[in-house]
Design an enzyme around this catalytic site. Structure first.
Site, PDB file in Angstrom:
ATOM      1  N   SER A   1     -13.492  -1.051   7.159  1.00 16.91           N
ATOM      2  CA  SER A   1     -13.776  -1.748   5.926  1.00 16.91           C
ATOM      3  C   SER A   1     -13.801  -3.267   6.065  1.00 16.91           C
ATOM      4  CB  SER A   1     -12.729  -1.361   4.875  1.00 16.91           C
ATOM      5  OG  SER A   1     -11.444  -1.778   5.307  1.00 16.91           O
TER       6      SER A   1
ATOM      7  N   LYS B   1     -10.128 -11.532   4.842  1.00 12.10           N
ATOM      8  CA  LYS B   1     -10.647 -10.343   4.161  1.00 12.10           C
ATOM      9  C   LYS B   1     -10.205 -10.371   2.698  1.00 12.10           C
ATOM     10  CE  LYS B   1     -10.551  -5.268   4.506  1.00 12.10           C
ATOM     11  NZ  LYS B   1      -9.964  -4.117   5.219  1.00 12.10           N
TER      12      LYS B   1
ATOM     13  N   SER C   1      -9.944   0.018  10.342  1.00 10.95           N
ATOM     14  CA  SER C   1     -10.781  -1.005   9.694  1.00 10.95           C
ATOM     15  C   SER C   1     -10.826  -2.364  10.365  1.00 10.95           C
ATOM     16  CB  SER C   1     -10.350  -1.200   8.247  1.00 10.95           C
ATOM     17  OG  SER C   1     -10.903  -0.170   7.470  1.00 10.95           O
TER      18      SER C   1
HETATM   19  N1  GLN Z   1     -12.524   4.238   7.288  1.00 14.04           N
HETATM   20  C1  GLN Z   1     -11.198   4.662   6.992  1.00 14.04           C
HETATM   21  C2  GLN Z   1     -11.096   4.994   5.518  1.00 14.04           C
HETATM   22  O1  GLN Z   1     -12.083   4.988   4.892  1.00 14.04           O
HETATM   23  C3  GLN Z   1     -10.206   3.587   7.364  1.00 14.04           C
HETATM   24  C4  GLN Z   1     -10.250   2.420   6.459  1.00 14.04           C
HETATM   25  C5  GLN Z   1      -9.248   1.369   6.783  1.00 14.04           C
HETATM   26  O2  GLN Z   1      -8.732   1.288   7.893  1.00 14.04           O
HETATM   27  N2  GLN Z   1      -8.952   0.564   5.780  1.00 14.04           N
HETATM   28  O3  GLN Z   1     -10.076   5.262   4.987  1.00 14.04           O
END
Ligand code: GLN
Length: 496
Positions: free
Chosen positions: A160, A85, A184
């Site tokens: 994400s 990532k 994420s």
């Molecule tokens: N979707 C959640 C956020 O927008 C979690 C994102 C993540 O785990 N990086 O913060």
């Protein structure tokens, strides 16, 4: 040679050891498949073919030395490709975090997770798409365009870490790293039909993971099965002097039960009513109940548990995560990080750099977080959220005195259409309603395929365990995967 990308990980490891094919051939097969399929998917932001081939040649050398000289068997990950990532640092490779503000940032060092996997001989194919600074649930917040779900190109892969999840689902990498601050890894794993592990907070070093919410961030992994993910976890976990929150505890090695139907006898699995909510997709609910029945058939005792503060997880997360983000993202000011936008006075340099190069979701989080931390509001918002976070953690502590594992849906629905939540941040935030509590409590979770809906989209189940019990997650998920074949299904991309 493209059939190399269709082999299971254990077949690849065996093939490499026997010299049936080389790590270079394997990397080339993946790079070729990426070249053919990724234009339609956009899972990678940066490809590193030269680096991959150098690393593959090193692996081939080690494998051939081992074949000649014998000795201890090499790591099962030696010569195996990995996607990373684009929020984890790989030395010498651009790391954008999905943001314009880091468009040209080249880190001079490896994240500890990356360094340990390199040490095991893994071959890095490139960096995958992410929502900007990992803020989002769809990759739509990436400054470099959305990733498409391999099961339906008009839909999101989740986020994400959507690029990593989609890359594994599409067979563009056998394994990939992600990060999980609020879901994420588990949410995109669920939406893409792959297995995704979020380890216990503190289990894997955060060094070289570009910080979002430092008390929540953890490096996780995607693979086709729990057994595959367990191999990567075992290599990257463990204490690191470069991250003071990493914990000095032995990492138990998961030894998959070789029997075709491993038993879950002796395990108690709790099912919390709070995770079966009105408004969730009925097919998801039905599939999760079906999956829980299979866990029961495998020998687990199923019983109801309660996590009474679940309803507060979303508001608590959206105070704590933005508060931490607003502090962590202060460094992107055009002086310390970020290309400086010219202006007459210092404040205008900051304003232009941040105003022009951060996307709208990142700005929203910084404003929310700054507000929650500001004098006069700190106690009412941030301080209060920390107290409720403790209650959420106690819910899990209490539940794990009664059960070994908690089974829930990973997401309330299957993959949504690109653009469906674009104008409504709150509806996007609701995507993580089932994954956020584990981050607030710090406990580990795993998401894996448990069926498909009538549109042919994957459904994911989530198991959580008490802190540092990742081996229980692997054991249960592996047993489920020996008894079912959902995780072996692949999207039909070859025609596209
Ligand atoms: N979707 C959640 C956020 O927008 C979690 C994102 C993540 O785990 N990086 O913060």
């Amino acid at each position: 040679m493209s059939t190399l990308t269709e082999l299971s990980l254990s077949e690849v490891t065996t093939g490499l050891r026997h010299g049936n094919f080389s790590s270079r051939e394997l990397a080339q097969a993946y790079l070729e498949r990426i070249e053919r399929l990724d234009p339609a998917l956009h899972t990678f932001l940066t490809l590193t073919p030269e680096l991959a081939l150098v690393q593959a040649d090193q692996a081939d050398q080690l494998l051939s030395d081992w074949r000649k000289n014998g000795g201890a068997a090499p790591s099962p990950l030696l010569g195996i490709p990995l996607a990373v990532k684009d929020i984890l640092c790989v030395a010498g490779v651009r790391c954008t975090c999905g943001s314009r503000i880091l468009e040209n940032f080249i880190p001079p060092y490896n994240a500890t997770s990356v360094a340990r996997l390199r040490q095991a001989g893994m071959v890095i194919l490139g960096k995958t798409n992410t929502d900007e600074f990992a803020m989002g649930s769809s990759t739509e917040n990436s400054a470099y365009g959305v990733t498409h779900n391999p099961w339906d190109l008009s839909r999101v892969p989740g986020g994400s870490s959507g690029g990593s999840a989609a890359a594994v689902a599409a067979g563009l990498a056998p394994l990939a790293l992600g990060t999980d601050t609020g879901g994420s890894v588990r949410q995109p794993a669920s939406l893409c039909g792959v297995t995704g592990l979020k380890p216990t907070y503190g289990r894997v070093s955060r060094y070289g993971l570009v910080a979002f919410g430092s008390s929540l961030d953890v490096v996780g992994v995607f693979g086709h099965s729990a057994a595959d993910a367990a191999l990567v976890f075992a290599q990257m976990a463990g204490q690191d002097t470069l991250d003071a929150t990493s914990v000095e505890l032995p990492v138990p090695e998961f030894q998959p039960d070789a029997s075709t139907k491993p038993s879950l006898y002796g395990l108690r699995v709790g099912v919390p009513g709070e995770y079966f909510i009105t408004g969730m997709q009925p097919e998801v609910e039905a599939a999760i109940h079906q999956a829980i029945t299979i866990l029961e058939e495998l020998g687990a005792v199923i019983q109801p548990v309660s996590l009474p503060h679940t309803q507060y997880a979303l508001p608590v997360y959206y105070l704590i995560a933005p508060a931490e983000a607003s502090a962590n993202l202060a460094r992107y000011d055009g002086v310390r990080y970020g290309p400086r936008q010219p202006a007459e006075v210092m404040w205008d340099v900051f304003r232009h750099t941040r105003g022009e190069l951060f996307g709208p979701e990142v700005k929203r989080r910084i404003m929310l977080g700054t507000y929650a931390l500001s004098a006069g509001y700190y106690d009412a918002y941030y301080g209060q959220a920390q107290k409720v976070r403790t209650l959420i953690k106690r819910d899990f502590d209490q539940a794990f005195t009664q059960v070994n594992l908690i089974a829930t849906p990973a997401t309330p629905n299957t993959a949504f259409r690109i653009g469906e939540h674009a104008d409504d941040p709150l509806s996007m935030y609701l995507e993580d309603i089932f994954t956020l509590p584990a981050n607030l409590a710090g406990v580990p979770g795993i998401a894996f395929p448990a069926g498909f809906d009538s549109k042919g989209l994957p459904i994911g189940i989530q198991l959580t365990a008490a802190s540092f019990q990742e081996d229980l997650l692997f054991r249960a998920a592996h047993a489920y995967q020996q008894a079912t074949d959902w995780h072996t299904r692949r999207p039909s991309l070859n025609q596209s």
